[in-house]
Design a protein around this motif. Structure first.
Motif, mmCIF file in Angstrom:
data_model
loop_
_atom_site.group_PDB
_atom_site.id
_atom_site.type_symbol
_atom_site.label_atom_id
_atom_site.label_comp_id
_atom_site.label_asym_id
_atom_site.label_seq_id
_atom_site.Cartn_x
_atom_site.Cartn_y
_atom_site.Cartn_z
ATOM 1 N N TYR A 714 -3.193 -0.579 4.442
ATOM 2 C CA TYR A 714 -1.950 -0.092 3.832
ATOM 3 C C TYR A 714 -1.852 -0.617 2.409
ATOM 4 O O TYR A 714 -1.989 -1.807 2.152
ATOM 5 N N TYR A 720 2.367 7.791 -0.393
ATOM 6 C CA TYR A 720 2.094 8.369 0.904
ATOM 7 C C TYR A 720 3.096 9.465 1.228
ATOM 8 O O TYR A 720 4.200 9.519 0.640
ATOM 9 N N THR A 724 5.226 9.227 7.018
ATOM 10 C CA THR A 724 4.224 8.281 7.535
ATOM 11 C C THR A 724 4.468 6.879 6.969
ATOM 12 O O THR A 724 4.249 5.883 7.665
ATOM 13 N N LYS A 725 4.905 6.809 5.716
ATOM 14 C CA LYS A 725 5.215 5.503 5.153
ATOM 15 C C LYS A 725 6.449 4.899 5.809
ATOM 16 O O LYS A 725 6.502 3.693 6.095
ATOM 17 N N VAL A 728 5.566 3.199 9.045
ATOM 18 C CA VAL A 728 4.987 1.867 8.851
ATOM 19 C C VAL A 728 6.100 0.852 8.604
ATOM 20 O O VAL A 728 6.129 -0.243 9.207
ATOM 21 N N ALA A 757 0.810 3.148 13.224
ATOM 22 C CA ALA A 757 1.490 3.727 12.068
ATOM 23 C C ALA A 757 0.600 3.690 10.830
ATOM 24 O O ALA A 757 0.573 4.642 10.043
ATOM 25 N N VAL A 758 -0.116 2.596 10.655
ATOM 26 C CA VAL A 758 -1.043 2.499 9.515
ATOM 27 C C VAL A 758 -2.167 3.526 9.652
ATOM 28 O O VAL A 758 -2.559 4.175 8.679
ATOM 29 N N ASN A 760 -1.975 6.343 10.996
ATOM 30 C CA ASN A 760 -1.435 7.687 10.769
ATOM 31 C C ASN A 760 -0.945 7.896 9.341
ATOM 32 O O ASN A 760 -0.437 8.972 9.014
ATOM 33 N N LEU A 761 -1.079 6.872 8.493
ATOM 34 C CA LEU A 761 -0.672 7.040 7.105
ATOM 35 C C LEU A 761 -1.437 8.195 6.460
ATOM 36 O O LEU A 761 -2.630 8.386 6.684
ATOM 37 N N GLU A 762 -0.755 8.966 5.658
ATOM 38 C CA GLU A 762 -1.396 10.057 4.937
ATOM 39 C C GLU A 762 -1.024 9.961 3.476
ATOM 40 O O GLU A 762 0.160 9.999 3.115
ATOM 41 N N LYS A 763 -2.036 9.796 2.643
ATOM 42 C CA LYS A 763 -1.769 9.786 1.217
ATOM 43 C C LYS A 763 -1.237 11.148 0.803
ATOM 44 O O LYS A 763 -1.682 12.179 1.297
#
Length: 947
Positions: A714, A720, A724-725, A728, A757-758, A760-763
């Motif tokens: 992260y 992000y 998704t952010k 987190v 959650a990390v 699944n993070l999407e920039k």
């Protein structure tokens, strides 16, 4: 002056060639006596038997030998005798042919009209009529062969009836249609080969009253109504693109032989060999031009040695395969006539130095085909783009190779003897290691070599030399490592043990590699497991690559199977593999490990989805477990399967940790002294298959440190997708709130939630590594471009592309997002810059109203190596953002083929800008592009507007 490109043939080959030429010079015209010493062969399912037809050898006034199309009279007689005696390989090839519908004694025609002997459709002007012709031509050829082999007049009648139908086409109703010059040539050759056999064999009387004689009218009708109009309308041309030249020439040449047209035949022979009147050497399909010699001192040659290459390997390997097979077919047609060629000019010659088509150009057909077979089996070969436009060897269809008749091998084995193995090791290997004869498996499907597919030469078995060996029998669809792999590095060898063949790879830290070919996968639109049957004596890693220089698309940990044969699997689902990275038919298997570890590979199972029940870990192949020193960890790691599972742990499990054999739960209470990182794995095993979950264990000093460890990956400064952010931030807040009071199980669940959650993070705007453009793979959809093709447009390879598009391509970036761009990058497919020339990019938010974004159209980049064009966005559109982008060719270039106008395609499509989320409400309708120029309302939704 000696030709600097010529390489003298081996001395033994020259002596052998001289003997063959001398033998041919003593041939005389004869009419064979009745073969009363050869017993008759009855039709399958019939008790009747018939005398074998006499094959009447004739040499025409023009010097043509008859029957002499595709197979000689002597080869026919040998094949017939061998079939009758049950000798292999002829018996197996005949048996496979005999079970096809083409061999049925019941008459059938795709173009029979209500009037006997007349076509239902007398106009030859469409691909639809062509398909009828292809099928009937193959059936006629089969029936004629059956008559020669059995003497059954029913086969003769069927063949004649088919020929007479097609000999009554209307010559005034021939009209060119798309690809007519390609796909009408081979069936014409087969139709005329059937006519040759029926014209020059004696007649066994039938019982139906049908006239079984070949008459002068048959010759006249076939010539006037089929051969001449088809040749003049479709086939008489010598500037067709690469393999298209051979496709048309084989039909035209067959017509010249059948009609004793010596001037046209002589011209056709030169068109086969050099085709000097075609000024474009780069696309010329003649033998020496499509398989040119690249001299050592050629300034374009970086390899420091002279070599022969196959030009069309820069396009794709399917078309290159067409070059090999059709040139081989043409060489056989010419050789059956006993024609010899000037060794340099390729013209018909009777001089002492004249050579056969197989020897012409210093064995050019052999030397040009060998690198194709080498590349298709995984070897590196030299190749240059003779146009100097940046072309490279194409990976498309690499490894999709089969050769059920091994024609090249048989021909050159007779000519060269033992020298062949040194001159053409890959052709030799494919022929001598093949595991399927006339009936084999093509991918996961059973396949019979005898079919009307024009892309190979199934009738070559009729010309097998007396030395031909028995064909193998393929029992199942398994891709056997013993026969379908070649070693790429040292450390791999074929072994046999207890009747089982396999390949042993001795592990090395640098890797030991083999190439596996003919990987024709089943449906890859969803979960698509492929099984590899292995045996190991230790732990190693299997890496899979499409190309040797690329990063692996899968990396599998192999457990120690303790000498037992076990399956491991990997998934070829296209949604898991970007672009065509896993889409070709060849894979490099690399074993990485410690010296002393050996991995035996028996076979690859392409039917694993239906034949195996591979255990599946929901985490995939990797999981990271977080622990706190002094606190118990109990991580449930169960796999799913239809069968009972047993679990084992890797040998690197840290002290005190254990894996429950029945549940897969990993239990451990690490001590303060065990802080740090550990790597191990868990193996789930059913009766046949193992699945490995790699486990990374991180032991932290306290709970705060564990939360920090959970946040690995992260970047607080990165932008992000907000949802998704936010997830987190929410899970971290929960973990921090529980850090001081929760029990171990609750806190472990908090850590797992943070990790999820990390993961699944999407920039918001992930960047491509090569140019920083927006990586939209997996973040965009299109009704006209498949997910695989969308990946192709981001892979940096100008041989992969969007597919041939018939309409503008609309890409949807999702209801919650829009694209704001500064520039777009568009690149043409190699050799097809005209199909992306004149394109613009448009933007829309409703799919109806489009805004022009690009400041100029794309151009023809052929002269610039098909380079990517970076085109700025129009000033007035720079601040705007759009959900939909449309690629549209507004002013097309000259069509590649005028019969196929309106095709567009793109190799790369890059977006230089940002993806933005919507921020204010805007009511609207969700509209999805339907792929046919319109949009469909699916539901009323709330849009968010970006100013």
């Amino acid at each position: 002056m000696a030709d600097p490109d010529r390489v003298p043939p081996p001395r033994t080959a020259r002596r052998r060639l001289a003997r063959l030429v001398a033998a041919a010079a003593t041939a005389v015209t004869v009419v064979c006596a009745a073969l009363s010493s050869v017993p008759a062969i009855a039709r399958a399912g019939s008790s009747a038997s018939y005398p074998l037809p006499v094959i009447e050898r004739v040499t025409s006034a023009a010097g043509f030998v008859h029957p002499g199309l595709a197979v000689s009279a002597s080869s026919l007689e040998r094949a017939r005798t061998q079939v009758k005696q049950g000798a292999e390989p002829w018996a197996s090839y005949y048996a496979a042919m005999n079970v096809t519908s083409y061999a049925s004694a019941t008459f059938s025609s795709r173009n029979a009209g209500p009037v006997p002997g007349r076509p239902a459709n007398a106009a030859f002007n469409s691909q639809g009529v062509q398909s009828l012709f292809i099928d009937d031509a193959f059936r006629a050829y089969t029936q004629a062969i059956q008559y020669v082999v059995t003497g059954d007049p029913a086969y003769r009648e069927n063949g004649l009836r088919l020929l007479r139908i097609w000999s009554h086409m209307d010559p005034a109703k021939y009209a060119y249609y798309p690809d007519a010059h390609i796909h009408s040539g081979p069936p014409l050759m087969r139709m005329l080969a059937a006519a040759e056999l029926l014209r020059y064999t004696s007649v066994n009387p039938g019982s139906s009253g049908y006239d079984l004689r070949w008459t002068a009218d048959d010759t006249a009708n076939l010539t006037a109504n089929l051969i001449v109009p088809m040749t003049q309308t479709f086939l008489y041309r010598n500037r067709n693109f690469m393999n298209q030249h051979s496709y048309s020439l084989v039909g035209a040449m067959a017509g010249y032989i059948f009609t004793d047209n010596l001037p046209r035949y002589r011209e056709a022979v030169e068109w086969f060999s050099v085709n000097a009147t075609n000024p474009d050497d780069h696309t010329n399909g003649a033998l020496t031009k499509v398989m040119p010699v690249i001299a050592r001192n050629d300034p374009r040659n970086p390899y420091g040695r002279t070599f022969v290459q196959l030009q069309e390997m820069g396009r794709d390997q399917a078309h290159a395969w067409d070059d090999v097979t059709m040139l081989t077919q043409l060489a056989r047609v010419i050789d059956v006539q006993g024609t010899r060629l000037d060794p340099v000019r390729g013209t018909v010659s009777t001089r002492r130095d004249a050579v056969s088509p197989y020897v012409f150009g210093d064995f050019r057909l052999l030397r040009g085909s060998e690198p194709f077979f080498a590349f298709m089996t995984g070897k590196d070969v030299p190749w240059i783009d003779t146009t100097q436009r940046g072309g490279v060897l194409s990976q498309a269809y690499r490894g999709r190779l089969f050769d059920p008749t091994n024609e090249l091998y048989h021909v050159y084995k007779e000519l060269l003897g033992p020298a062949l193995a040194a001159l053409a090791p890959r052709i030799t290997e494919v022929a001598t290691k093949q595991d399927g004869g006339p009936r084999f498996f093509w991918g996961t499907s059973a396949y019979n070599y005898w079919n009307s597919n024009p892309d190979f030469n199934p009738d070559a078995w009729l010309s097998f030399p007396a030395s031909a060996a028995s064909p193998p029998t393929q029992q199942d669809a398994l891709v056997q490592a013993e026969t379908r792999t070649v070693p790429i590095t040292a450390g791999a060898s074929v072994r046999r043990e207890d009747g089982r063949g396999f390949v042993r790879l001795n592990a090395r830290p640098a890797g030991t590699t083999i190439a596996v070919r003919t990987l024709l996968y089943a449906d890859r639109g969803s979960y698509s497991p492929v099984g590899v049957l292995i045996r190991t004596n230790g732990t190693a890693t299997l890496q899979l690559r499409k190309e040797r220089t690329l990063a692996p698309y899968h990396s599998l940990t192999l457990p120690d199977t303790h000498g037992r044969w076990r399956y491991i699997t990997y998934d070829m689902n296209t949604s898991k593999l970007r672009g065509s990275a896993g889409g070709d038919n060849l894979a490099y298997y690399t074993i990485v490990g410690s010296p002393g570890v050996s991995v035996d590979v028996d076979a690859v199972n392409l039917q694993a989805k239906t034949q195996l029940t591979p255990p599946q870990f929901p985490q995939g192949s990797d999981v990271r477990l977080l622990a706190v020193a002094g606190e118990p960890l109990a991580a449930a790691l169960p796999a799913t399967d239809q069968e009972p599972l047993a679990y084992t742990a890797g040998t690197t499990l840290p002290a005190g940790a254990r894996v429950d054999a029945g549940t897969g739960t990993l239990s451990w209470t690490p001590t303060a002294a065990q802080r740090g990182e550990y790597r191990t794995f868990v193996v789930a095993s059913d009766p046949a298959t193992d699945a490995v979950l790699r486990v990374r264990l991180t032991v932290s000093t306290d709970r705060r440190a564990a939360i920090a460890a959970a946040l690995e990956g992260y970047d607080a400064a990165a932008e992000y997708v907000s949802a998704t952010k936010a997830e987190v931030e929410r899970t971290v807040a929960d973990a921090e709130a529980h850090a001081g009071s929760a029990d171990s199980a609750t806190f472990a669940a908090d850590l797992a939630a943070v990790q999820a959650a990390v993961a699944n993070l999407e920039k918001l705007t992930p960047a491509m590594a090569d140019d920083g453009s927006f990586d939209y793979w997996g973040r965009a959809t299109s009704a006209t471009i498949t997910p695989v093709a969308l990946g192709n447009m981001l892979d940096g390879d100008f041989n992969t592309f969007s597919g041939d598009l018939r309409a503008p391509a609309v890409i949807d970036y999702g209801a919650g997002f829009r694209i704001r761009a500064d520039a777009f990058g568009l690149q043409a497919r190699y050799n097809f810059a005209n199909r992306s020339q004149g394109a613009n990019v448009y933007g829309s938010n409703d799919g109806r109203t489009w805004t022009l974004l690009t400041s100029r159209e794309t151009t023809d980049t052929s002269a610039r190596g098909f380079a990517l064009e970076r085109i700025p966005v129009r000033d007035e559109a720079e601040s705007q953002s759009f959900r939909f982008l449309k690629l549209q060719v507004d002013h097309p270039g000259v069509p590649t083929d005028p019969a196929y106008p309106g095709i567009s395609s793109f190799s790369e499509f890059r977006i230089y800008g940002q993806r933005v989320e919507m921020s204010t409400a805007l009511n609207g309708s969700l509209r999805i592009y339907d792929g046919h120029g319109g949009f469909t309302n699916l539901a009323e939704v709330q849009f968010l507007h970006v100013p």
